[in-house]
Scaffold this motif. Structure first.
Motif, PDB file in Angstrom:
ATOM      1  N   ALA A 126      80.978  48.456  23.773  1.00 20.82           N
ATOM      2  CA  ALA A 126      79.858  49.277  24.246  1.00 20.82           C
ATOM      3  C   ALA A 126      78.847  49.630  23.155  1.00 20.82           C
ATOM      4  O   ALA A 126      77.633  49.596  23.411  1.00 20.82           O
TER       5      ALA A 126
ATOM      6  N   SER B  32      75.296  52.189  26.964  1.00 22.89           N
ATOM      7  CA  SER B  32      76.368  52.105  25.972  1.00 22.89           C
ATOM      8  C   SER B  32      77.111  53.436  25.862  1.00 22.89           C
ATOM      9  O   SER B  32      78.349  53.470  25.797  1.00 22.89           O
TER      10      SER B  32
ATOM     11  N   ILE C 157      80.095  45.563  30.719  1.00 25.67           N
ATOM     12  CA  ILE C 157      79.163  45.534  29.591  1.00 25.67           C
ATOM     13  C   ILE C 157      77.860  44.848  29.989  1.00 25.67           C
ATOM     14  O   ILE C 157      76.770  45.215  29.528  1.00 25.67           O
TER      15      ILE C 157
ATOM     16  N   LEU D 280      79.233  53.931  29.096  1.00 20.41           N
ATOM     17  CA  LEU D 280      80.415  53.066  29.107  1.00 20.41           C
ATOM     18  C   LEU D 280      81.459  53.549  28.096  1.00 20.41           C
ATOM     19  O   LEU D 280      82.661  53.511  28.376  1.00 20.41           O
TER      20      LEU D 280
END
Length: 519
Positions: free
Chosen positions: A366, A338, A289, A341
């Motif tokens: 995410a 984001s 992250i 992921l």
């Protein structure tokens, strides 16, 4: 400072951070193969103590010096810059000397009573030189940041990592026959040599930029006590809140695993299950992250002097433009990251960790990646506006909310693990909201709505393309590599097509990077 210079500084720091992160990965890989898990365990045992001592000895003066120098440079007040430097060097020299002597005296007691491991003693002694070296370097870094000279900073971190890797490889080979504790201490000596090389380089590059010598500065300061007091107050206004925020943040970070562990046990999980979950969250999911923070940290470093200079010149419009640019850059990085992921959580978890449980954590965190990446730039703008106290209060409020929600939600059997993740998400949103409200009250909060919509559309298009890519292969690594390379190309093309990024701007930015020696 013009927009081109601002982005150039951020880009230089970003490239250096990417290079050193790759070098750091290689360093940790070969270090782990040399000293194995026991040696790495010794390293990790003393690292929190070193970080805590450095927080106390540096007093966040790097940020404070950067702000003060940028403001004084905007008004060409070289005398104020000299006073800031002399005071800062005096403070860090005194604190680092005291911290080094105290740690030297306490090292036997710490190894025997606190760490319950005599093997940590050589490591504690070996790390002592890092305290004055890093403390003094923090002032020099702040000085160069304030003058917008980012090239020496970038070169210094690469030099540090290069010297560290080379010296550690040689020193460990020499010390390993004497036992593991001495091999680990030798690795720490390699870190000392790397930091020392970086400091010497910074001092060499900073000296031509300093108008007068140390003794001339001392005579100037001693004759103007009122001006010296104003320099002290200016440094305190940033250093104290930022240091307090970091200390409390470290304290909250230390409490988090305790709260998670106890709450999950109350919810019915075993101690081993709770420990395994926290390892998945903090040791596996969190690094994924936090990948884009390489960019946002560099942006934050460049923002403090840029905003301070604009504030000194009372150019509120420029500060708003810097805020809008920070939002745009964070969105350009955060939105697609984001999405990537979230979409590839499973192959990333399987490919990197061989653990499918990590994917659940990544998918929960995410979606708020953009807000997380935006926190550091917003806090830097508050610090540049001389409101580090607001950034500190907002961060503390977010930490308190996180711990409170972890205890409340994770202790309920209906939520347990999800309760921890929801608490983290809520604290990220809350802290970013507080930073935004604080800035809105100070200067307004301009939102580049049209650009954000275009970035979201480009992200959606890229997400659709990456979803299609997953149909081509069943190999986790193939999915990751194809999505990262082809997805980046598609995303960049969409940004250009929508007018968010212009090719000419990118070319001008690259051409603006100096090719000669670091200035």
């Amino acid at each position: 400072m013009g927009t081109g210079q601002f982005f150039r500084g951020a880009l230089i720091l970003t490239v250096a951070a990417l290079i050193t992160r790759v070098m750091g990965f290689v360093y940790r890989f070969f270090l782990a193969n040399l000293i194995h898990d026991q040696g790495m365990g010794l390293f990790q045992t003393v690292s929190p103590l070193l970080s805590f001592v450095l927080t106390l000895t540096t007093l966040s003066l790097s940020t404070a010096v950067s702000k003060c120098v940028a403001e004084a440079a905007a008004t060409e007040d070289t005398g104020f810059i000299q006073r800031v430097l002399l005071i800062s060097f005096g403070v860090v020299t005194g604190l680092s000397a005291a911290g080094t002597l105290a740690l030297l005296a306490a090292a036997p007691w710490l190894a025997r009573t606190i760490f319950h491991n005599p093997d940590t003693y050589p490591l504690l002694v070996a790390m002592l030189p890092l305290i004055p070296i890093i403390s003094i370097a923090s002032v020099v870094r702040g000085y160069l940041q304030g003058l917008q000279h980012m090239n020496p900073l970038a070169v210094s971190v690469i030099l540090e990592q290069t010297i560290r890797i080379g010296s550690v490889y040689w020193l460990i080979g020499f010390a390993l026959p004497y036992g593991l504790p001495y091999a680990v201490a030798a690795a720490m000596v390699g870190s000392v040599l790397g930091e020392l090389a970086g400091l010497l380089f910074l001092l060499w590059r900073a000296r031509p930029l300093t108008p007068t010598g140390t003794w001339a500065v001392w005579r100037h300061v001693s004759g103007q006590r009122s001006s010296t007091r104003s320099a002290v107050r200016a440094l305190q206004s940033i250093a104290i809140p930022v240091t307090a925020s970091r200390l409390l943040g470290s304290f909250a970070y230390a409490l988090e695993p305790v709260f998670v562990h106890r709450s999950l046990i109350i919810a019915g999980m075993t101690a081993s299950m709770a420990t395994a979950f926290y390892g998945q969250y903090a040791g596996m999911a969190a690094p994924l992250i936090l990948l884009p923070t390489v960019v946002t940290y560099s942006l934050s470093t460049a923002l403090v002097p840029a905003v301070s200079e604009a504030a000194a010149e009372q150019r509120t419009g420029l500060i708003r433009r810097r805020l809008s640019q920070a939002l745009r850059i964070s969105a350009i990085i955060g939105f697609p990251t984001s999405a990537w992921l979230y979409l590839f959580a499973e192959p990333l978890s399987e490919g990197l960790y061989h653990n499918a449980s990590v994917a659940v954590i990544v998918k929960q965190l995410a979606p708020v990646g953009f807000l997380l990446y935006l926190q550091a730039p917003l806090a830097s703008i508050l610090q540049g506006l001389d409101r580090a106290d607001l950034a500190m209060r907002n961060s503390i409020a977010g930490s308190v909310l996180r711990l409170g929600l972890i205890w409340w939600l994770a202790s309920q059997s209906a939520y347990h693990i999800l309760g921890v993740l929801w608490a983290v998400v809520a604290s990220i949103c809350f802290t970013t909201l507080l930073h935004s409200v604080s800035l809105g009250r100070l200067i307004g909060f301009p939102i580049p709505a049209m650009d954000l919509v275009k970035i979201a559309l480009a992200t959606f298009g890229t997400y659709a393309w990456m979803s299609y890519v997953t149909l081509w292969t069943q190999s986790p690594w193939a999915e990751i590599l194809l999505s990262a390379t082809l997805g980046a190309a598609v995303y960049t093309a969409l940004l250009m097509l929508l007018g968010v990024v212009h090719p000419n701007s990118l070319v001008r930015l690259i051409r603006a990077i100096p090719r000669g020696p670091a200035a």
